[in-house]
Design a protein around this motif. Sequence first.
Motif, PDB file in Angstrom:
ATOM      1  N   GLN A  36       0.835  -1.209   0.114  1.00  0.00           N
ATOM      2  CA  GLN A  36       0.096   0.073   0.040  1.00  0.00           C
ATOM      3  C   GLN A  36       0.794   1.385  -0.052  1.00  0.00           C
ATOM      4  O   GLN A  36       0.727   2.415  -0.472  1.00  0.00           O
ATOM      5  CB  GLN A  36      -0.927   0.154   1.168  1.00  0.00           C
ATOM      6  N   PHE A  37       1.895   1.195   1.011  1.00  0.00           N
ATOM      7  CA  PHE A  37       2.639   2.376   0.754  1.00  0.00           C
ATOM      8  C   PHE A  37       3.340   2.805  -0.634  1.00  0.00           C
ATOM      9  O   PHE A  37       3.471   3.963  -1.087  1.00  0.00           O
ATOM     10  CB  PHE A  37       3.977   2.054   1.720  1.00  0.00           C
ATOM     11  N   MET A  38       4.032   1.432  -1.256  1.00  0.00           N
ATOM     12  CA  MET A  38       4.494   1.651  -2.746  1.00  0.00           C
ATOM     13  C   MET A  38       3.432   2.194  -3.471  1.00  0.00           C
ATOM     14  O   MET A  38       3.637   2.947  -4.471  1.00  0.00           O
ATOM     15  CB  MET A  38       5.370   0.312  -2.889  1.00  0.00           C
ATOM     16  N   GLN A  39       2.326   1.793  -3.614  1.00  0.00           N
ATOM     17  CA  GLN A  39       1.232   2.006  -4.436  1.00  0.00           C
ATOM     18  C   GLN A  39       0.762   3.651  -4.164  1.00  0.00           C
ATOM     19  O   GLN A  39       0.812   4.353  -5.161  1.00  0.00           O
ATOM     20  CB  GLN A  39      -0.076   1.205  -4.065  1.00  0.00           C
ATOM     21  N   ASN A  40       0.637   3.880  -2.887  1.00  0.00           N
ATOM     22  CA  ASN A  40       0.473   5.402  -2.611  1.00  0.00           C
ATOM     23  C   ASN A  40       1.532   6.305  -3.186  1.00  0.00           C
ATOM     24  O   ASN A  40       1.512   7.438  -3.697  1.00  0.00           O
ATOM     25  CB  ASN A  40       0.428   5.830  -1.164  1.00  0.00           C
ATOM     26  N   CYS A  46       3.120   9.826  -9.851  1.00  0.00           N
ATOM     27  CA  CYS A  46       2.493  10.009 -11.108  1.00  0.00           C
ATOM     28  C   CYS A  46       1.656  11.384 -11.212  1.00  0.00           C
ATOM     29  O   CYS A  46       1.486  11.865 -12.440  1.00  0.00           O
ATOM     30  CB  CYS A  46       1.579   8.818 -11.330  1.00  0.00           C
ATOM     31  N   THR A  47       1.288  11.807 -10.143  1.00  0.00           N
ATOM     32  CA  THR A  47       0.297  12.821 -10.177  1.00  0.00           C
ATOM     33  C   THR A  47       1.198  14.139 -10.313  1.00  0.00           C
ATOM     34  O   THR A  47       0.768  15.060 -11.009  1.00  0.00           O
ATOM     35  CB  THR A  47      -0.458  12.875  -8.599  1.00  0.00           C
ATOM     36  N   LEU A  49       4.210  14.059 -11.829  1.00  0.00           N
ATOM     37  CA  LEU A  49       4.669  14.307 -13.114  1.00  0.00           C
ATOM     38  C   LEU A  49       3.497  14.626 -14.039  1.00  0.00           C
ATOM     39  O   LEU A  49       3.955  15.775 -15.109  1.00  0.00           O
ATOM     40  CB  LEU A  49       5.250  12.919 -13.429  1.00  0.00           C
ATOM     41  N   ALA A  50       2.446  14.268 -14.055  1.00  0.00           N
ATOM     42  CA  ALA A  50       1.237  14.827 -14.959  1.00  0.00           C
ATOM     43  C   ALA A  50       1.048  16.132 -14.621  1.00  0.00           C
ATOM     44  O   ALA A  50       0.604  16.766 -15.424  1.00  0.00           O
ATOM     45  CB  ALA A  50       0.130  13.886 -14.487  1.00  0.00           C
ATOM     46  N   HIS A  51       1.197  16.650 -13.486  1.00  0.00           N
ATOM     47  CA  HIS A  51       0.949  18.023 -13.227  1.00  0.00           C
ATOM     48  C   HIS A  51       2.044  18.602 -14.095  1.00  0.00           C
ATOM     49  O   HIS A  51       1.908  19.903 -14.530  1.00  0.00           O
ATOM     50  CB  HIS A  51       0.749  18.270 -11.895  1.00  0.00           C
ATOM     51  N   GLU A  52       3.329  18.544 -13.616  1.00  0.00           N
ATOM     52  CA  GLU A  52       4.356  19.115 -14.371  1.00  0.00           C
ATOM     53  C   GLU A  52       4.454  19.029 -15.954  1.00  0.00           C
ATOM     54  O   GLU A  52       4.873  20.047 -16.386  1.00  0.00           O
ATOM     55  CB  GLU A  52       5.669  18.454 -13.861  1.00  0.00           C
ATOM     56  N   ALA A  53       3.903  18.025 -16.539  1.00  0.00           N
ATOM     57  CA  ALA A  53       3.899  18.106 -18.044  1.00  0.00           C
ATOM     58  C   ALA A  53       2.771  18.812 -18.499  1.00  0.00           C
ATOM     59  O   ALA A  53       2.724  19.264 -19.812  1.00  0.00           O
ATOM     60  CB  ALA A  53       3.446  16.472 -18.246  1.00  0.00           C
ATOM     61  N   LYS A  54       1.949  19.539 -17.659  1.00  0.00           N
ATOM     62  CA  LYS A  54       0.808  20.360 -18.463  1.00  0.00           C
ATOM     63  C   LYS A  54       1.509  21.782 -18.703  1.00  0.00           C
ATOM     64  O   LYS A  54       2.329  22.348 -18.050  1.00  0.00           O
ATOM     65  CB  LYS A  54      -0.320  20.508 -17.173  1.00  0.00           C
TER      66      LYS A  54
END
Length: 54
Positions: A36-40, A46-47, A49-54
């Motif tokens: 669960q820690f690794m998934q979080n 990813c969140t 990186l997705a925000h930085e890519a905008k």
Amino acid sequence: MSRHSDNSLQESTNNTVFLASLTNTIPKNSRERVQQFMQNLHNEICTVLAHEAK
């Protein structure tokens, strides 16, 4: 690595710290907790990186 004054820790010659106490046991749900820690962590990265890519 500095020396610890706590008697529950011992350092080997290669500076790896080992727990000397046998009362330290791994929780039964440790695998699930780590998963669960690794998934979080993955989701947070990813969140960002997705925000930085905008």
